[in-house]
Design a protein around this motif. Structure first.
Motif, PDB file in Angstrom:
ATOM      1  N   LEU A  20     -26.657 -15.083  -8.850  1.00  0.00           N
ATOM      2  CA  LEU A  20     -26.931 -16.292  -9.659  1.00  0.00           C
ATOM      3  C   LEU A  20     -26.076 -16.150 -11.067  1.00  0.00           C
ATOM      4  O   LEU A  20     -25.528 -17.435 -11.322  1.00  0.00           O
ATOM      5  N   ARG A  21     -25.836 -15.295 -11.653  1.00  0.00           N
ATOM      6  CA  ARG A  21     -24.889 -15.019 -12.775  1.00  0.00           C
ATOM      7  C   ARG A  21     -23.619 -15.510 -12.617  1.00  0.00           C
ATOM      8  O   ARG A  21     -22.897 -15.970 -13.471  1.00  0.00           O
ATOM      9  N   VAL A  22     -23.212 -14.701 -11.412  1.00  0.00           N
ATOM     10  CA  VAL A  22     -21.793 -15.159 -11.000  1.00  0.00           C
ATOM     11  C   VAL A  22     -21.534 -16.744 -10.435  1.00  0.00           C
ATOM     12  O   VAL A  22     -20.505 -17.374 -11.092  1.00  0.00           O
ATOM     13  N   TYR A  23     -22.340 -17.047 -10.075  1.00  0.00           N
ATOM     14  CA  TYR A  23     -22.451 -18.510  -9.347  1.00  0.00           C
ATOM     15  C   TYR A  23     -22.350 -19.361 -10.773  1.00  0.00           C
ATOM     16  O   TYR A  23     -21.701 -20.448 -10.798  1.00  0.00           O
ATOM     17  N   ALA A  24     -23.187 -19.043 -11.737  1.00  0.00           N
ATOM     18  CA  ALA A  24     -23.242 -19.767 -13.150  1.00  0.00           C
ATOM     19  C   ALA A  24     -21.706 -19.977 -13.721  1.00  0.00           C
ATOM     20  O   ALA A  24     -21.503 -20.939 -14.163  1.00  0.00           O
ATOM     21  N   TRP A  25     -21.024 -18.627 -13.657  1.00  0.00           N
ATOM     22  CA  TRP A  25     -19.935 -18.845 -14.183  1.00  0.00           C
ATOM     23  C   TRP A  25     -18.942 -19.744 -13.522  1.00  0.00           C
ATOM     24  O   TRP A  25     -17.870 -20.505 -14.026  1.00  0.00           O
ATOM     25  N   LYS A  26     -19.114 -20.001 -12.263  1.00  0.00           N
ATOM     26  CA  LYS A  26     -18.337 -20.928 -11.264  1.00  0.00           C
ATOM     27  C   LYS A  26     -18.289 -22.325 -11.782  1.00  0.00           C
ATOM     28  O   LYS A  26     -17.548 -23.047 -12.066  1.00  0.00           O
ATOM     29  N   MET A  27     -19.913 -22.523 -12.055  1.00  0.00           N
ATOM     30  CA  MET A  27     -20.030 -23.817 -12.770  1.00  0.00           C
ATOM     31  C   MET A  27     -19.304 -24.258 -14.147  1.00  0.00           C
ATOM     32  O   MET A  27     -18.902 -25.356 -14.502  1.00  0.00           O
TER      33      MET A  27
END
Length: 308
Positions: free
Chosen positions: A139-146
């Protein structure tokens, strides 16, 4: 107490102490043998085997009273001769080293401030350091994608503020991958540094200042050398997992960022070449063992010199 009875008790105490030491050392060693050495030997065997369909030929066979060795070194030879693999290893080491240096530069001031903060506030500050671990890594890595996408939060805010006219390319670049790894592994650098700095005797700094040293000189000549073990431990905790990192390069790095973890995935699941993938994994483990050996050597020298 008679001398004989005293001697018997002393012998029993020595034996108990000796067996206690062996148990303390032996239990972790057995654990390492079970969870590291045995799987590593299995991977090493696969790297030397010939693959036929979904099965692997035995490396050692017995027939007609003779032992036959069927060892294949083609994968290791091809690994050295293929420029792509060499570039991937160098790229992985470079990205891991850059991430480690950035984490150290960011973590040291924070750990220093944390160690010098009032004792009643340290638990709250430590909780803030460990707070990211309460959220899923993915989730934290996907947050950086956003945040880093072309139409993400950062670009939209910059365009709205008039700082840029068109979106900046931040996703799927070395910048986004290093940023993601620094964010992920920064706590692993802060905690060893804090544990080392919080135990430092502040009277040494007071003595240095009394002898005419400036605060900057006292920091470089006393604080930094005394925190060497924390620097090395934090660096190893960051560098080693970064070398074999797969999730962050896959989600944030893009196809142009070569990392050994992605090559392993491709060899295992895309090319279905398990012996070659095992060879890549064995060489990667050997590359990681080198800094661990250097760390152990540094710790041994520090103990011999009386350093913390």
């Amino acid at each position: 107490m008679t001398p004989s009875l005293y001697n018997s008790h002393s012998v029993i105490d020595r034996l108990t102490e000796a067996w206690g030491r062996r148990a303390v050392i032996g239990v972790p060693m057995v654990f390492l043998l079970l969870v590291f050495l045995l799987p590593f030997l299995v991977v090493f065997k696969i790297s030397l085997s010939e693959m036929e369909g979904v099965a692997f030929n035995d490396v050692v066979t017995w027939s007609e009273g003779m032992v036959h060795f069927h060892i294949k070194f083609d994968n290791y030879i091809g690994l050295v001769q293929d420029a792509l693999y060499i570039q991937t290893y160098l790229s992985s080491l470079m990205f891991a080293a850059v991430t480690t240096v950035i984490c150290l530069l960011l973590a040291y001031p924070f750990a220093y401030f944390l160690a010098r903060s009032p004792a009643d506030k340290r638990p709250a500050l430590l909780m803030l350091v460990m707070l990211p671990f309460w959220t899923s890594f993915l989730l934290r890595v996907y947050a950086w994608k956003m945040l880093l996408a072309d139409a993400g939060v950062f670009n939209n805010l910059a365009i709205a503020a008039g700082l840029i006219d068109e979106p900046l390319k931040m996703m799927n670049t070395p910048f986004s991958m290093v940023l993601g790894m620094v964010y992920t592994y920064l706590p692993f650098m802060i905690l060893p540094l804090y544990a080392n700095l919080v135990k430092m005797d502040l009277r040494l700094l007071e003595a240095a200042l009394d002898l005419g040293a400036t605060p900057w000189q006292a920091f470089w000549r006393i604080t930094v050398p005394l925190s060497r073990s924390g620097i090395i431990a934090g660096s190893m905790l960051v560098f080693i997992p970064c070398v074999g990192e797969f999730v962050i390069p896959e989600l944030l790095g893009g196809p142009q960022t070569l990392m050994i973890g992605r090559v392993l995935w491709d060899e295992f699941f895309s090319n279905n070449d398990w012996p070659m993938a095992a060879t890549v994994a064995v060489v990667m483990v050997l590359l990681i063992i080198v800094p661990v050996a250097l760390f152990s050597k540094s710790r041994a020298e520090g103990r011999a010199e009386g350093a913390p």
